[in-house]
Design an enzyme around this catalytic site. Structure first.
Site, PDB file in Angstrom:
ATOM      1  N   ARG A 295       0.831  -1.207   0.000  1.00 32.33           N
ATOM      2  CA  ARG A 295       0.000   0.000   0.000  1.00 32.33           C
ATOM      3  C   ARG A 295       0.867   1.260   0.000  1.00 32.33           C
ATOM      4  O   ARG A 295       1.801   1.385   0.796  1.00 32.33           O
ATOM      5  CB  ARG A 295      -0.900   0.008   1.237  1.00 32.33           C
ATOM      6  CG  ARG A 295      -1.919   1.158   1.262  1.00 32.33           C
ATOM      7  CD  ARG A 295      -2.976   0.987   0.199  1.00 32.33           C
ATOM      8  NE  ARG A 295      -4.097   1.897   0.397  1.00 32.33           N
ATOM      9  CZ  ARG A 295      -5.145   1.956  -0.404  1.00 32.33           C
ATOM     10  NH1 ARG A 295      -5.215   1.148  -1.465  1.00 32.33           N
ATOM     11  NH2 ARG A 295      -6.127   2.787  -0.174  1.00 32.33           N
ATOM     12  N   GLY A 386      -9.208   0.708   5.010  1.00 31.70           N
ATOM     13  CA  GLY A 386     -10.551   0.252   4.640  1.00 31.70           C
ATOM     14  C   GLY A 386     -10.577  -1.176   4.138  1.00 31.70           C
ATOM     15  O   GLY A 386     -11.499  -1.942   4.440  1.00 31.70           O
ATOM     16  N   GLU A 409     -11.824 -21.558  28.902  1.00 30.20           N
ATOM     17  CA  GLU A 409     -10.772 -22.080  29.779  1.00 30.20           C
ATOM     18  C   GLU A 409     -10.321 -21.042  30.801  1.00 30.20           C
ATOM     19  O   GLU A 409      -9.156 -20.986  31.175  1.00 30.20           O
ATOM     20  CB  GLU A 409      -9.566 -22.596  28.967  1.00 30.20           C
ATOM     21  CG  GLU A 409      -9.904 -23.590  27.892  1.00 30.20           C
ATOM     22  CD  GLU A 409     -10.712 -24.777  28.397  1.00 30.20           C
ATOM     23  OE1 GLU A 409     -10.619 -25.090  29.595  1.00 30.20           O
ATOM     24  OE2 GLU A 409     -11.447 -25.378  27.602  1.00 30.20           O
TER      25      GLU A 409
END
Length: 649
Positions: A295, A386, A409
């Protein structure tokens, strides 16, 4: 045509031997080779396709999961993959830990061979963490030599056991043992639920699924169940009799085997949960790291490429501590495996000296690692912007699958308070001459730790493991001692625990984070082969420790061990460390050795070919099967036509 590798340049930057780091991550060369083989077998088998999971209905998702499980079992047998087997949670470990030798010989072979399918039925609609409050009863009938299992109230319905709703044939049921009108507390009983011929529930048993859970796909492939008993009779020998039993005459007896042996099962399960935390966290970090390299946003000059998101310091400061945490949790998980072996051997030799410490250690690590991992997966989703919100990113489903670990647990807050009780007891015994051992040994030096001052004059001084360790010890010791002193101000200790619960939980977190830091240091002291591998682990250790110091700076300064100025120097060093992680980021997540199939993420693809694949995935959605959507003529068209008429007026 050869596929493009958009991460190739990043991989060339690596300053260490990635193949050797894969072995370090796996734990051994043998473990690496086995896991690699299994992962690639699964990835290459079309039966294990999972890219459509989030689009399936609940019934189709569940049936598809059964199909995959059956196929996996078949392949395990065909390939003789020893050591791999299916079981629903704690059914097998509990029989191993709490059954006598005769019961183990009878039930375990059937469970291992999948001749029966078992689940662990402890939690009820009205009780979870408070096991001693369970309401299901097991009343002994001396006339027939049987136990009568019964659900006396609605809230006594078993609720949540995985595998119970539709699959399990047997359950390990925890119920109140009653003989001759006397309640002996909660014990385990093996109860058959369904016929082995037609899978129908047996008489007196009401069983089903509890319904849809959080997330698309995700944990909805699991048939968490509800179970009620209406005076169901079972033979006396189906009570787990490893630590206690009922005689033919109805007399309750403790066996020769110490009751403490049940802790072995608990340690086994919790060490597995910590190992699972490192797996889930590393998956999320792998996705976020690879996508952060692909990106690009802002920073373009003169028409050049925009800046890779991973080069922004804000991205690094959020992502790299999570990467370091994945490695830290992996190594403390390895140590827990050793601890399980050690405590099992001690228990068999009637040595219970380490049990309190082991219980506190496993409870605390389960709580801290699962809470941190759940938060980290969500942070990784946000780090992907996004696109991280898309199901195809893999992160929403990973989050939905993982977050139950914070509750099952042992609820994480309840577990921290158990750790705090152990810490308070340890502090109270400091003057008695009883020497703390193991993970609590530092408490024996509490007088020094309460007075010590950190030897940090320059930022690089924070790179010394000894300096970091002492700072974490001082913080943990001070917080525990302060809580103990404050408890003394209350006339009743239980009232004090109730009022100081938040402080006590924070002291427990400090103690557990010290354990993780110390085990990371121990890992670094081992012989670690491979070019540059140890150096990268040292960098990750410092990132993990100093990011925690930054996050909890107030506690460290309050301990008196470090000054605000030294805290500033720690932050300065942390920024420098991020720059050292940056060129190795892709290689460090490659070392997890996850296939694209296992990650299940378009954003986390090994080749970085994100955008064409995102576009391709969008068109697979069922909504895109038609150009004009179903419902257009009934709902959209009439509204549009109405607007046209209004516009003409």
């Amino acid at each position: 045509m050869e596929a493009l590798d958009y991460h190739a340049e990043e991989r060339r930057k690596a300053e260490f031997d990635v193949e050797e780091m894969k072995i370090v991550w796996a734990g051994s060369r043998q473990a690496y080779e086995i896991s690699d083989r299994v992962a690639r077998l699964v990835a290459s088998d079309p039966v294990f396709r999972k890219d459509n999971r989030t689009m399936l209905s609940r019934k189709d998702l569940f049936k598809d999961t059964l199909r995959k499980a059956a196929h996996a079992w078949k392949r395990i047998i065909e390939l003789r993959l020893s050591g791999l087997f299916f079981s629903c949670g704690m059914f097998i470990p509990a029989i191993k830990g709490q059954g006598n030798e005769e019961q183990q010989q009878k039930w375990l072979p059937m469970a291992y061979k999948m001749q029966i399918i078992g689940c662990y039925a402890q939690t009820e609609l009205g009780h979870g963490s408070n096991v001693q409050g369970l309401e299901t009863t097991a009343t002994f009938d001396p006339e027939t030599d049987e136990f009568v299992i019964h659900s006396p109230t609605l809230t006594s319905s078993k609720w949540w056991p995985g595998g119970l709703g539709k699959v399990s044939t047997h359950a390990l049921v925890y119920a109140r043992l009653i003989t001759d009108g006397q309640d002996h507390g909660v014990h385990g009983f093996i109860v058959q639920l369904r016929s082995l011929d037609d899978h129908l529930p047996l008489p007196g048993i009401t069983v089903g699924d509890i319904g849809m859970k959080f997330g698309s796909g995700a944990y909805n492939s699991m048939d968490n169940g509800v179970l009620r008993f209406d005076h169901v009779r079972i033979p006396r020998d189906q009570m787990l009799m490893g630590v206690s039993q009922v005689t033919r005459e109805g007399k309750f007896m403790q066996s020769d085997v110490p009751r403490q042996l049940v802790y072995g099962t608990m340690v086994y399960v919790r060490q597995k949960i910590v190992a699972d935390a490192s797996c889930a966290l590393s998956r999320a970090v792998c996705i976020a790291t690879r996508y952060s390299v692909v990106r690009r946003q802002f920073g373009s000059h003169n028409g050049g490429p925009e800046t890779q998101v991973i080069d922004y310091k804000t991205q690094q400061s959020r992502l790299f501590p999570l990467l370091a945490s994945a490695y830290a949790f992996r190594f403390v998980g390895e140590w827990l495996k050793w601890l399980y072996t050690d405590v099992t051997q001690r228990l068999q030799a009637n040595d219970f000296s380490t049990l309190p410490e082991v219980h506190a250690c496993t409870a605390g690590l389960k709580s801290v690692t699962t809470s941190a991992t759940a938060d980290a997966i969500e942070e990784c989703r946000k780090l992907c912007g996004g696109h991280g919100y898309l199901s195809s990113s893999g992160l929403p489903e990973l989050f939905a699958v993982y977050v139950p670990a914070c509750t099952y647990e042992g609820d994480n807050v309840v577990l921290l308070l158990q750790v705090a009780r152990f810490l308070m007891k340890t502090v109270s015994q400091l003057g008695s001459g009883k020497k703390p051992v193991g993970t609590i040994a530092y408490m024996g030096r509490s007088e020094h730790l309460l007075q010590c001052r950190c030897e940090v004059e320059r930022a690089e001084d924070w790179l010394k493991p000894k300096v970091i360790l002492e700072a974490f010890e001082a913080r943990a010791a001070r917080m525990s001692v302060t809580c103990a002193n404050n408890l003394n101000n209350f006339p009743n200790q239980e009232e004090g625990f109730a009022q100081l619960a938040t402080d006590l939980a924070e002291a427990a977190v400090a103690h557990v984070q010290l354990i993780i830091v110390s085990k990371f240091i121990e890992k670094l002291q081992q012989d670690i082969p491979g070019k540059g591998v140890k150096r990268q682990l040292e960098i990750l250790f410092n990132v993990y420790a100093l990011s925690l110091l930054h996050k909890h700076l107030g506690d460290f300064v309050a301990s008196g061990c470090i000054t605000p100025k030294q805290g500033v120097l720690a932050n300065e060093q942390l920024r420098l460390l991020y720059s050292q992680v940056r060129p190795n980021a892709i290689a460090l997540v490659d070392a997890f050795n996850y296939t694209d199939h296992y990650l299940g993420s378009v954003l986390g693809r090994y080749d970085g070919n994100v955008y064409p694949k995102l576009y391709e995935e969008a068109w697979k959605d069922p909504l895109n099967e038609t150009v004009v959507p179903d419902g257009y003529h009934e709902y959209i068209r009439p509204i549009l036509k109405q607007h046209i008429r209004v516009a003409r007026l």
